[in-house]
Design a protein around this motif. Structure first.
Motif, PDB file in Angstrom:
ATOM      1  N   SER A  29       5.002   5.959  -2.771  1.00  0.00           N
ATOM      2  CA  SER A  29       4.913   4.629  -3.356  1.00  0.00           C
ATOM      3  C   SER A  29       4.350   3.678  -2.312  1.00  0.00           C
ATOM      4  CB  SER A  29       6.303   4.141  -3.772  1.00  0.00           C
ATOM      5  OG  SER A  29       6.796   4.912  -4.841  1.00  0.00           O
ATOM      6  N   GLY A  30       3.788   2.576  -2.770  1.00  0.00           N
ATOM      7  CA  GLY A  30       3.255   1.586  -1.845  1.00  0.00           C
ATOM      8  C   GLY A  30       4.333   1.093  -0.890  1.00  0.00           C
ATOM      9  N   GLN A  31       3.983   1.072   0.381  1.00  0.00           N
ATOM     10  CA  GLN A  31       4.910   0.627   1.415  1.00  0.00           C
ATOM     11  C   GLN A  31       4.478  -0.725   1.954  1.00  0.00           C
ATOM     12  OE1 GLN A  31       7.746   2.469   2.590  1.00  0.00           O
ATOM     13  NE2 GLN A  31       7.235   3.484   0.666  1.00  0.00           N
ATOM     14  N   GLN A  52       4.945  -1.188  11.278  1.00  0.00           N
ATOM     15  CA  GLN A  52       6.195  -0.974  10.540  1.00  0.00           C
ATOM     16  C   GLN A  52       5.956  -0.088   9.326  1.00  0.00           C
ATOM     17  OE1 GLN A  52       9.552  -2.151  11.258  1.00  0.00           O
ATOM     18  NE2 GLN A  52       9.794  -0.459   9.809  1.00  0.00           N
ATOM     19  N   ILE A  53       4.860  -0.326   8.627  1.00  0.00           N
ATOM     20  CA  ILE A  53       4.529   0.518   7.478  1.00  0.00           C
ATOM     21  C   ILE A  53       4.324   1.956   7.918  1.00  0.00           C
ATOM     22  CG2 ILE A  53       2.724   1.034   5.779  1.00  0.00           C
ATOM     23  CD1 ILE A  53       2.431  -2.031   5.421  1.00  0.00           C
ATOM     24  N   LEU A  54       3.597   2.171   9.009  1.00  0.00           N
ATOM     25  CA  LEU A  54       3.366   3.538   9.489  1.00  0.00           C
ATOM     26  C   LEU A  54       4.679   4.200   9.896  1.00  0.00           C
ATOM     27  CD1 LEU A  54       0.044   3.161  11.499  1.00  0.00           C
ATOM     28  CD2 LEU A  54       0.379   4.026   9.162  1.00  0.00           C
ATOM     29  N   TYR A  77      -3.933  -2.044   0.845  1.00  0.00           N
ATOM     30  CA  TYR A  77      -4.138  -3.315   0.155  1.00  0.00           C
ATOM     31  C   TYR A  77      -3.842  -4.433   1.148  1.00  0.00           C
ATOM     32  CZ  TYR A  77      -3.644  -0.253  -3.879  1.00  0.00           C
ATOM     33  OH  TYR A  77      -3.788   0.776  -4.782  1.00  0.00           O
ATOM     34  N   VAL A  78      -4.728  -5.402   1.250  1.00  0.00           N
ATOM     35  CA  VAL A  78      -4.539  -6.519   2.182  1.00  0.00           C
ATOM     36  C   VAL A  78      -4.811  -7.831   1.452  1.00  0.00           C
ATOM     37  CG1 VAL A  78      -5.108  -5.204   4.257  1.00  0.00           C
ATOM     38  CG2 VAL A  78      -6.930  -6.378   3.021  1.00  0.00           C
ATOM     39  N   ASN A 115       1.382  -9.173   4.008  1.00  0.00           N
ATOM     40  CA  ASN A 115      -0.061  -9.214   4.226  1.00  0.00           C
ATOM     41  C   ASN A 115      -0.725  -7.874   3.939  1.00  0.00           C
ATOM     42  OD1 ASN A 115       0.060 -11.889   5.214  1.00  0.00           O
ATOM     43  ND2 ASN A 115       0.607 -11.133   7.231  1.00  0.00           N
ATOM     44  N   ILE A 116       0.074  -6.811   3.819  1.00  0.00           N
ATOM     45  CA  ILE A 116      -0.460  -5.464   3.712  1.00  0.00           C
ATOM     46  C   ILE A 116       0.500  -4.562   2.940  1.00  0.00           C
ATOM     47  CG2 ILE A 116       0.473  -4.927   6.006  1.00  0.00           C
ATOM     48  CD1 ILE A 116      -1.869  -2.960   6.408  1.00  0.00           C
ATOM     49  N   MET A 117      -0.060  -3.610   2.213  1.00  0.00           N
ATOM     50  CA  MET A 117       0.701  -2.558   1.557  1.00  0.00           C
ATOM     51  C   MET A 117      -0.135  -1.281   1.646  1.00  0.00           C
ATOM     52  SD  MET A 117       2.310  -2.331  -2.296  1.00  0.00           S
ATOM     53  CE  MET A 117       0.790  -2.042  -3.178  1.00  0.00           C
ATOM     54  N   VAL A 118       0.533  -0.157   1.883  1.00  0.00           N
ATOM     55  CA  VAL A 118      -0.178   1.113   2.066  1.00  0.00           C
ATOM     56  C   VAL A 118       0.436   2.183   1.174  1.00  0.00           C
ATOM     57  CG1 VAL A 118      -0.827   2.910   3.727  1.00  0.00           C
ATOM     58  CG2 VAL A 118      -0.710   0.506   4.463  1.00  0.00           C
TER      59      VAL A 118
END
Length: 124
Positions: A29-31, A52-54, A77-78, A115-118
């Motif tokens: 899922s998007g993080q 943090q996402i990684l 996504y940014v 600001n970001i989702m991965v």
């Protein structure tokens, strides 16, 4: 058979899974950059948010017996395309020896004003 993945080492989810594995392929899922202990956004700094996402992705991969080398697709996504160079520097450190495909998509807003989702897809 579908295997649902959840770990306390990554942010908790509401009404969805952190990841699902099917046929030796893992779909995350998007993080967003949530600290799994506080469930708060990690900074507003794009480099810290990306890291943090990684870290969250790595925890989910580990729980699933996957690793960064298993990643085949990264979708980022940014809210600001100008952050690409900063994000790419963090990615290049984490994925220096990994052949994967990537997409970067600018969006107007993300959950919790991140600001970001991965999202990632990994395969064994």
């Amino acid at each position: 058979m579908k295997n649902i993945i959840n770990t306390i080492e990554a942010p908790a989810t509401i009404n969805y899974s952190q990841a699902i594995e099917i046929n030796n392929t893992l779909y995350l899922s998007g993080q967003i950059p949530l600290n799994p202990k506080t469930m708060e956004l990690e900074s507003s700094n794009i480099e810290k948010q990306t890291q943090q996402i990684l870290d969250n992705i790595q925890a989910i991969l580990k729980k699933s017996n996957y690793c960064f080398e298993n990643i085949i697709k990264i979708i980022t996504y940014v809210t600001n395309l100008d952050d690409f160079i900063k994000i790419n520097k963090i990615y290049n450190k984490a994925f220096s020896n990994i052949a994967s495909v990537r997409s970067l998509i600018e969006v107007s807003t993300l959950p919790k004003n991140s600001n970001i989702m991965v999202e990632i897809i990994a395969s064994k």
